[in-house]
Enzyme design. Structure first.
Site, PDB file in Angstrom:
ATOM      1  N   SER A 300       0.845  -0.988  -0.149  1.00  0.00           N
ATOM      2  CA  SER A 300       0.033  -0.179  -0.273  1.00  0.00           C
ATOM      3  C   SER A 300       0.640   1.202   0.588  1.00  0.00           C
ATOM      4  O   SER A 300       2.099   0.823   0.518  1.00  0.00           O
ATOM      5  CB  SER A 300      -0.703  -0.128   1.525  1.00  0.00           C
ATOM      6  OG  SER A 300      -1.714  -1.536   1.226  1.00  0.00           O
ATOM      7  N   GLY A 388      -8.173   1.134  -3.605  1.00  0.00           N
ATOM      8  CA  GLY A 388      -8.946   0.577  -2.158  1.00  0.00           C
ATOM      9  C   GLY A 388      -8.754   2.246  -1.918  1.00  0.00           C
ATOM     10  O   GLY A 388     -10.603   3.013  -2.184  1.00  0.00           O
ATOM     11  N   CYS A 539     -11.071   5.872  28.927  1.00  0.00           N
ATOM     12  CA  CYS A 539     -10.358   6.478  29.780  1.00  0.00           C
ATOM     13  C   CYS A 539      -8.836   5.250  29.664  1.00  0.00           C
ATOM     14  O   CYS A 539      -8.671   4.231  30.096  1.00  0.00           O
ATOM     15  CB  CYS A 539     -10.832   5.008  31.261  1.00  0.00           C
ATOM     16  SG  CYS A 539     -12.631   6.182  31.691  1.00  0.00           S
ATOM     17  N   TYR A 583     -10.662   1.924   5.583  1.00  0.00           N
ATOM     18  CA  TYR A 583     -10.394   1.297   6.525  1.00  0.00           C
ATOM     19  C   TYR A 583     -10.935   1.224   8.711  1.00  0.00           C
ATOM     20  O   TYR A 583     -11.552   0.637   8.847  1.00  0.00           O
ATOM     21  CB  TYR A 583      -9.048   0.999   6.458  1.00  0.00           C
ATOM     22  CG  TYR A 583      -8.415   0.595   5.767  1.00  0.00           C
ATOM     23  CD1 TYR A 583      -8.452  -1.174   5.208  1.00  0.00           C
ATOM     24  CD2 TYR A 583      -7.518   1.578   4.342  1.00  0.00           C
ATOM     25  CE1 TYR A 583      -7.937  -1.289   3.819  1.00  0.00           C
ATOM     26  CE2 TYR A 583      -7.044   0.360   3.426  1.00  0.00           C
ATOM     27  CZ  TYR A 583      -6.970  -1.043   3.788  1.00  0.00           C
ATOM     28  OH  TYR A 583      -6.915  -1.819   2.023  1.00  0.00           O
TER      29      TYR A 583
END
Length: 716
Positions: A300, A388, A539, A583
């Protein structure tokens, strides 16, 4: 450095009130700004566009308008001025109460622009068409969208619809993705490819063969040599002649984070030895004509066209060798890797940028395949890509609100407070204090910082031993902080608390340090003067964003108008995370049980605001998220309702109604006025909660919302 007059020796004589003759501004840097009145008045939207690099990462879809708001150009370079969409208006439409004509959605909010998605597809196709025509390439390009990037129903359906005119297909990497792709492609072009990647078992391969029975143009790509035996067995049992491809492990790879999936040590693919064994086995079973596609993936975010061309040439040589060996090759699938420029730097030396345009990418691919095939005398193959990230990243914007800010404010130090501190210091700490006072008078600033740190540490130890009170510890903290500020070494970064879960909505930042453009979506005609980082609701100490594009450790932001906008104390301050359409939604979890954001789908229209909301979906409720973790909200509600009847019968009805609202509300922060529990305890026992069954925007003439099935708790 100006002289500091302070810290008279309180050990020997009463000190004067603490004073600093001059407190200098923080040292200048590329993330700070001159806050003079003249420059603030001259600040414009153009300055903000330059500051936040909008024209770099945002072109051609995002800009800053004259009102100081982010505008979306839904058709890219072809957008007309009247078609630009003011993002702030979209957010107000989505989040304003229904009684005010809004949709009543709670933030955080994902805003989808299908027009941008359509333009990305058309731009990719047009780039390859130009490259093919200009170079005399004798085949065509047809891409596939890898659904793993964003499996949202409307996103996938839009891609199939928008791409049907140029045979755009889908890629699947798992059984549910394959089922999704099969269903969607029933409405697509019959020539569209359905590429089946990923690890496969008998069921996966059988599904792919069934897809061929359904006249879908399906190709089973072998990721492991052993998968071929399953393909042969399943195809005979189902009576289907398969079309097979395989992924080749190339030697070419890039060195960045995303290059780890390529090269000889890559996770997927066959070596040259394995490829030859596959060819031989297909020959033995008289199925060599079934091999028609070669697939590879360099990684990628391929940073440069030189690396791209090197990998494509290597793959094209393998393709030509397969033709020589008798395979009926038709398609070369160059995989993913078409990158986007997250920081606007156009750099090939960064994991978050690329140095090429769509056209340069397409031209490099076509040239590499063409040159090798011409050299070998092989017919030009159909070129397929699995882009993509480059297709879906731009079409989705995450909008969230900064609800408050916090900084390390130094307390005012009084004469009595300072004297009280000195009187209780240990001998060692008192010595440090005297040395600090002397260094201040002499202007020895490095020495000042040394003694200040020693004094602070000794006071901390005294506090732990119980010989120093909390007020005295606060006094020494304030003393040291004021000293640091006066010298100019204090870090003025403020923490902006945002109504968001980074783990849910921006998981790639937490997981791999992926940076996205984050900027205010309004007030961009005002000078930002606060250096800030973002802290989310979870948290968890990792729930913060303290790295930004451009290598910055903070983000220039505007001062909040009030510090409690949720409760009506000041205007809301909205930030947007851009280029996150790939993603992030699929990878997000439910840490601290914070679910996903609300969503609106916005299309360009000829209405007064240039847009219409064609779909609106509230984010998952507390009950929805609890169900994800195998809890049963209905049973939980009944348990709590019975508890209320047992211990507070007179108010049990209103408490039950309030609890029902809490189960149905989103888990994110909301205004105090919307708290159902305080409303339930107001003494109004006639209050009954009913969730709207039809989530509509009936109040808005230019908006259409979806009907969502939601269970609700009703107490009669």
């Amino acid at each position: 450095m100006p002289t500091l007059t302070c810290f008279a020796d309180a050990a020997d004589a009463p000190p004067p009130p603490y004073s600093v003759t001059t407190v200098p501004e923080p040292p200048p840097s590329n993330t700070s700004a001159d806050a003079s009145d003249d420059s603030a008045a001259a600040w414009s939207s153009a300055h903000s566009a330059l500051l936040y690099r909008v024209d770099g990462w945002g072109a051609p879809y995002f800009t800053v308008n004259a009102n100081g708001n982010v505008s979306v150009r839904p058709h890219g370079v072809n957008s007309l001025a009247h078609q630009e969409i003011d993002l702030l208006k979209v957010v107000k439409k989505a989040s304003d109460p229904k009684k005010s004509g809004g949709l009543g959605l709670q933030l955080p909010l994902v805003v989808r622009f299908p027009d941008v998605l359509k333009n990305r597809l058309e731009s990719l196709q047009a780039s390859f068409d130009v490259a093919i025509q200009s170079q005399g390439y004798e085949a065509h390009y047809q891409g596939v969208y890898p659904v793993k990037c964003n499996q949202d129903k409307l996103v996938v359906e839009d891609i199939v619809k928008f791409g049907s005119g140029f045979r755009f297909g889908l890629e699947a990497g798992s059984k549910p993705e394959l089922l999704l792709a099969m269903s969607c492609l029933c409405n697509g072009s019959p020539e569209a490819l359905l590429v089946c990647n990923g690890f496969k078992d008998m069921e996966y391969i059988s599904l792919a063969l069934v897809a061929r029975k359904l006249h879908l143009n399906t190709v089973i790509v072998l990721e492991q040599e052993e998968e071929l035996d399953v393909v042969i067995d399943a195809s005979r049992k189902l009576g289907v002649r398969p079309v097979v491809g395989f992924r080749a492990k190339l030697r070419t790879k890039h060195s960045g984070h995303f290059g780890s999936t390529s090269g000889e040590k890559g996770k997927f693919g066959l070596t040259t030895t394995q490829i030859l064994r596959v060819v031989k086995k297909l020959q033995q079973h008289e199925m060599l004509d079934c091999m028609q596609l070669l697939h590879f993936h360099i990684g990628s975010q391929i940073p440069s066209t030189s690396l791209l061309a090197d990998g494509v040439r290597e793959a094209a040589q393998i393709y030509c060798e397969l033709v020589r060996l008798g395979a009926c090759m038709k398609v070369i699938d160059i995989g993913g890797g078409l990158g986007i420029d997250y920081d606007g730097s156009k750099s090939q030396d960064s994991d978050i940028s690329v140095s090429y345009s769509l056209q340069e990418y397409a031209s490099a691919v076509v040239q590499a395949v063409r040159s090798v095939c011409n050299q070998k005398g092989v017919k030009h193959p159909v070129i397929c890509s699995e882009s993509g990230r480059a297709i879906v990243s731009h079409h989705s914007i995450l909008v969230f609100e900064a609800v408050s800010s916090s900084s390390h404010d130094s307390p005012r130090i009084s004469y009595l407070g300072l004297q009280h501190l000195v009187q209780n210091l240990s001998d060692e700490a008192l010595t440090d204090y005297k040395n600090l006072s002397t260094a201040v008078v002499r202007g020895e600033y490095d020495t000042c910082l040394l003694y200040a740190e020693q004094l602070k540490q000794r006071c901390v130890e005294q506090f732990k031993e119980g010989s120093l009170e909390m007020e005295q510890l606060a006094a020494v903290d304030g003393l040291c902080e004021l000293l640091s500020k006066s010298i100019g070494v204090s870090d003025p970064v403020q923490v902006y608390n945002v109504n968001l879960s980074i783990f849910t909505s921006i998981p790639d930042f937490w997981g791999i340090g992926q940076l996205f453009p984050i900027i205010p979506i309004h007030r961009l005609n005002e000078r930002p003067v606060v250096r800030g980082i973002l802290s989310d609701l979870t948290c968890d100490s990792d729930g913060k964003i303290d790295q930004f594009i451009g290598g910055e450790a903070c983000l220039l932001l505007h001062e909040l108008d009030g510090n409690d906008s949720l409760n009506g104390n000041g205007r809301a301050y909205y930030l947007g995370m851009f280029l996150g359409g790939a993603y992030e939604e699929a990878l997000g979890g439910v840490h601290n049980l914070f679910g996903g954001p609300s969503m609106v789908r916005v299309s360009q229209s000829d209405g007064p605001h240039s847009f219409s909301v064609t779909r609106a979906v509230p984010g998952p409720s507390c009950g929805d998220i609890l169900q994800v973790m195998q809890h049963e909200p209905k049973i939980m509600f009944e348990t709590l309702r019975h508890r209320a009847e047992e211990f507070d019968y007179s108010n049990s009805m209103s408490i039950a109604n309030g609890l029902a609202c809490s189960f149905d509300n989103m888990p994110y922060l909301s205004a105090a006025s919307s708290c159902s529990l305080t409303a339930a305890n107001s003494g109004n026992n006639s209050y009954y909660y009913l969730m709207d069954e039809n989530f509509t925007a009936a109040a808005a003439a230019d908006s259409v919302a979806s009907e969502e099935d939601q269970w609700s708790y009703c107490v009669a």
